[in-house]
Motif scaffolding. Structure first.
Motif, PDB file in Angstrom:
ATOM      1  N   LEU A   1      -5.701   5.290  -8.420  1.00  0.00           N
ATOM      2  CA  LEU A   1      -5.755   5.045  -9.851  1.00  0.00           C
ATOM      3  C   LEU A   1      -6.117   6.306 -10.617  1.00  0.00           C
ATOM      4  O   LEU A   1      -5.606   6.564 -11.703  1.00  0.00           O
ATOM      5  CB  LEU A   1      -6.784   3.948 -10.156  1.00  0.00           C
ATOM      6  CG  LEU A   1      -6.496   2.569  -9.564  1.00  0.00           C
ATOM      7  CD1 LEU A   1      -7.689   1.655  -9.776  1.00  0.00           C
ATOM      8  CD2 LEU A   1      -5.243   1.978 -10.187  1.00  0.00           C
ATOM      9  N   ARG A   2      -7.031   7.079 -10.046  1.00  0.00           N
ATOM     10  CA  ARG A   2      -7.476   8.339 -10.641  1.00  0.00           C
ATOM     11  C   ARG A   2      -8.243   9.104  -9.576  1.00  0.00           C
ATOM     12  O   ARG A   2      -8.675   8.524  -8.579  1.00  0.00           O
ATOM     13  CB  ARG A   2      -8.377   8.104 -11.860  1.00  0.00           C
ATOM     14  CG  ARG A   2      -9.630   7.298 -11.541  1.00  0.00           C
ATOM     15  CD  ARG A   2     -10.482   7.033 -12.763  1.00  0.00           C
ATOM     16  NE  ARG A   2      -9.738   6.410 -13.834  1.00  0.00           N
ATOM     17  CZ  ARG A   2      -9.441   5.086 -13.879  1.00  0.00           C
ATOM     18  NH1 ARG A   2      -9.827   4.283 -12.904  1.00  0.00           N
ATOM     19  NH2 ARG A   2      -8.773   4.590 -14.875  1.00  0.00           N
TER      20      ARG A   2
ATOM     21  N   HIS B   1       0.833  -1.201   0.000  1.00  0.00           N
ATOM     22  CA  HIS B   1       0.000   0.000   0.000  1.00  0.00           C
ATOM     23  C   HIS B   1       0.873   1.259   0.000  1.00  0.00           C
ATOM     24  O   HIS B   1       0.680   2.172  -0.819  1.00  0.00           O
ATOM     25  CB  HIS B   1      -0.904  -0.028   1.246  1.00  0.00           C
ATOM     26  CG  HIS B   1      -1.808   1.149   1.392  1.00  0.00           C
ATOM     27  ND1 HIS B   1      -3.032   1.230   0.756  1.00  0.00           N
ATOM     28  CD2 HIS B   1      -1.687   2.288   2.126  1.00  0.00           C
ATOM     29  CE1 HIS B   1      -3.619   2.371   1.084  1.00  0.00           C
ATOM     30  NE2 HIS B   1      -2.822   3.026   1.909  1.00  0.00           N
TER      31      HIS B   1
ATOM     32  N   LEU C   1       2.828   1.597  -3.393  1.00  0.00           N
ATOM     33  CA  LEU C   1       2.023   2.037  -4.529  1.00  0.00           C
ATOM     34  C   LEU C   1       1.669   3.514  -4.424  1.00  0.00           C
ATOM     35  O   LEU C   1       1.688   4.239  -5.423  1.00  0.00           O
ATOM     36  CB  LEU C   1       0.752   1.186  -4.631  1.00  0.00           C
ATOM     37  CG  LEU C   1       0.976  -0.273  -5.042  1.00  0.00           C
ATOM     38  CD1 LEU C   1      -0.325  -1.062  -4.960  1.00  0.00           C
ATOM     39  CD2 LEU C   1       1.553  -0.355  -6.451  1.00  0.00           C
ATOM     40  N   TYR C   2       1.356   3.964  -3.230  1.00  0.00           N
ATOM     41  CA  TYR C   2       1.081   5.392  -3.056  1.00  0.00           C
ATOM     42  C   TYR C   2       2.352   6.217  -3.208  1.00  0.00           C
ATOM     43  O   TYR C   2       2.357   7.288  -3.820  1.00  0.00           O
ATOM     44  CB  TYR C   2       0.431   5.657  -1.694  1.00  0.00           C
ATOM     45  CG  TYR C   2      -1.076   5.626  -1.746  1.00  0.00           C
ATOM     46  CD1 TYR C   2      -1.807   6.739  -2.167  1.00  0.00           C
ATOM     47  CD2 TYR C   2      -1.772   4.476  -1.395  1.00  0.00           C
ATOM     48  CE1 TYR C   2      -3.186   6.706  -2.223  1.00  0.00           C
ATOM     49  CE2 TYR C   2      -3.169   4.434  -1.449  1.00  0.00           C
ATOM     50  CZ  TYR C   2      -3.862   5.553  -1.865  1.00  0.00           C
ATOM     51  OH  TYR C   2      -5.228   5.513  -1.925  1.00  0.00           O
TER      52      TYR C   2
ATOM     53  N   SER D   1       4.907   5.591  -5.030  1.00  0.00           N
ATOM     54  CA  SER D   1       5.350   5.617  -6.427  1.00  0.00           C
ATOM     55  C   SER D   1       4.351   6.302  -7.345  1.00  0.00           C
ATOM     56  O   SER D   1       4.597   6.419  -8.555  1.00  0.00           O
ATOM     57  CB  SER D   1       5.584   4.187  -6.922  1.00  0.00           C
ATOM     58  OG  SER D   1       4.358   3.457  -6.913  1.00  0.00           O
ATOM     59  N   GLY D   2       3.219   6.740  -6.798  1.00  0.00           N
ATOM     60  CA  GLY D   2       2.210   7.404  -7.620  1.00  0.00           C
ATOM     61  C   GLY D   2       1.291   6.465  -8.368  1.00  0.00           C
ATOM     62  O   GLY D   2       0.493   6.915  -9.196  1.00  0.00           O
ATOM     63  N   ARG D   3       1.383   5.147  -8.114  1.00  0.00           N
ATOM     64  CA  ARG D   3       0.490   4.203  -8.784  1.00  0.00           C
ATOM     65  C   ARG D   3      -0.919   4.228  -8.198  1.00  0.00           C
ATOM     66  O   ARG D   3      -1.865   3.788  -8.836  1.00  0.00           O
ATOM     67  CB  ARG D   3       1.059   2.784  -8.680  1.00  0.00           C
ATOM     68  CG  ARG D   3       2.445   2.627  -9.301  1.00  0.00           C
ATOM     69  CD  ARG D   3       2.416   2.864 -10.803  1.00  0.00           C
ATOM     70  NE  ARG D   3       3.723   2.705 -11.399  1.00  0.00           N
ATOM     71  CZ  ARG D   3       4.210   1.551 -11.870  1.00  0.00           C
ATOM     72  NH1 ARG D   3       3.485   0.459 -11.772  1.00  0.00           N
ATOM     73  NH2 ARG D   3       5.406   1.504 -12.403  1.00  0.00           N
ATOM     74  N   LEU D   4      -1.026   4.672  -6.975  1.00  0.00           N
ATOM     75  CA  LEU D   4      -2.320   4.866  -6.332  1.00  0.00           C
ATOM     76  C   LEU D   4      -2.411   6.317  -5.861  1.00  0.00           C
ATOM     77  O   LEU D   4      -1.394   6.898  -5.469  1.00  0.00           O
ATOM     78  CB  LEU D   4      -2.495   3.921  -5.133  1.00  0.00           C
ATOM     79  CG  LEU D   4      -2.736   2.443  -5.440  1.00  0.00           C
ATOM     80  CD1 LEU D   4      -2.851   1.656  -4.140  1.00  0.00           C
ATOM     81  CD2 LEU D   4      -3.995   2.239  -6.274  1.00  0.00           C
TER      82      LEU D   4
ATOM     83  N   ASP E   1      -6.491  10.632 -18.918  1.00  0.00           N
ATOM     84  CA  ASP E   1      -6.963   9.323 -18.458  1.00  0.00           C
ATOM     85  C   ASP E   1      -7.830   8.727 -19.554  1.00  0.00           C
ATOM     86  O   ASP E   1      -8.995   9.094 -19.717  1.00  0.00           O
ATOM     87  CB  ASP E   1      -7.752   9.490 -17.156  1.00  0.00           C
ATOM     88  CG  ASP E   1      -8.146   8.154 -16.528  1.00  0.00           C
ATOM     89  OD1 ASP E   1      -8.168   7.145 -17.248  1.00  0.00           O
ATOM     90  OD2 ASP E   1      -8.423   8.132 -15.318  1.00  0.00           O
TER      91      ASP E   1
END
Length: 304
Positions: free
Chosen positions: A17-18, A6, A9-10, A12-15, A27
């Motif tokens: 999602l939008r 968790h 992902l946050y 690294s900017g992956r979360l 998007d």
């Protein structure tokens, strides 16, 4: 493991999602996910009387001619990012329609545009009216004051402020049905505003009401509150309304997923619409995404 994933992902900017309300222009997936159903209008202030008449004529088919999924699709506005919320709203409107529509009724009112009224209550409401928010400002004292325009076929476009001290500028006992979904989170004095609504509702009339319990800040132009099921009941009962039905769908998986940008196609119909039973000893689900309610103004003694 999950906690580290968790954070990774946050970090690294992956979360997320939008943004669940304001998707980025690049998007590519969001527009596809928002393409659900046909909107009545595109947001321009058209001749509402003509638009409603044309839309009613175009869709004048028996309500029982549609399957359940088709009816849900018809009540989904195009281009709206909060598709899970609107799917839940469509489901609630269909569920309570039979409680309201046991006979034809007179004037019906909806906020901003009469999309749901025309689609769900055609042949039931005689007139479809609209209410638009007019924000009061010190620079223009007339803003926020009530007003209305009546079109040739009887449709009325009202405008004003639910919190206006002298009311909505609408005659008492005007409406058999008021539909105000996702309005009261934007109202700074909700108990006062609800009493204003009750004033213009006929005895025995209904309010279809909805508000988020979990949602990010979204000023339109202001954002004040979130509501639990008990909060919705308290709001209604303070204004003298009966609480006919409450629907609070969603669980922790759905609510957290939607807040991370997981739009409607990520979920099955059952996952998006399911209402979780309260845990033992509690009287409400813990993580509903939204709260929907059907309120009724008690009939006056002379009508009973």
């Amino acid at each position: 493991f999950f906690a580290r994933l968790h954070l990774l992902l946050y970090g690294s900017g992956r979360l997320p999602l939008r943004d669940p309300i304001f998707p980025e222009s690049d998007d590519n997936l969001a527009p596809v996910m928002m393409e659900r159903g046909k909107a009545l209008v595109d947001g321009v202030d058209y001749d509402w009387g003509k638009m409603i008449r044309e839309e009613t004529d175009r869709t004048e088919v028996p309500l029982d001619a549609y399957s359940r999924p088709e009816e849900l699709d018809r009540l989904m506005p195009t281009g709206h990012p909060l598709q899970v919320d609107r799917r839940q709203l469509a489901r609630f409107v269909l569920e309570v329609r039979s409680l309201i529509a046991d006979k034809p009724i007179g004037r019906c009112l909806e906020w901003d545009q009469p999309f749901l009224l025309v689609r769900a209550f055609q042949g039931i409401c005689r007139w479809f009216d609209i209410f638009s928010y007019s924000e009061p400002t010190p620079e223009e004292p007339r803003m926020g004051m009530p007003g209305r325009h009546e079109y040739p076929h009887g449709t009325r476009h009202y405008w004003g402020d639910l919190e206006y001290p002298d009311g909505l500028g609408i005659e008492p006992d005007t409406f058999d049905l008021i539909m105000c979904p996702f309005v009261f989170e934007h109202v700074s004095r909700p108990f006062f505003a609800m009493r204003n609504l009750v004033h213009v509702l006929k005895s025995g009339g209904y309010i279809i009401w909805a508000a988020p319990m979990f949602q990010q800040y979204h000023g339109s132009p202001h954002d004040y509150f979130r509501y639990t099921p008990k909060g919705a009941k308290a709001l209604a009962e303070d204004a003298g309304l009966e609480v006919v039905k409450v629907y609070a769908p969603g669980d922790l998986a759905l609510t957290s997923g939607v807040l991370m940008g997981m739009m409607l196609p990520y979920w099955t119909e059952a996952q998006a619409l399911r209402e979780v039973e309260p845990v033992y000893g509690e009287d409400s689900p813990r993580f509903p995404l939204n709260v929907f309610a059907l309120f009724r103004k008690p009939p006056s003694k002379q009508n009973t």
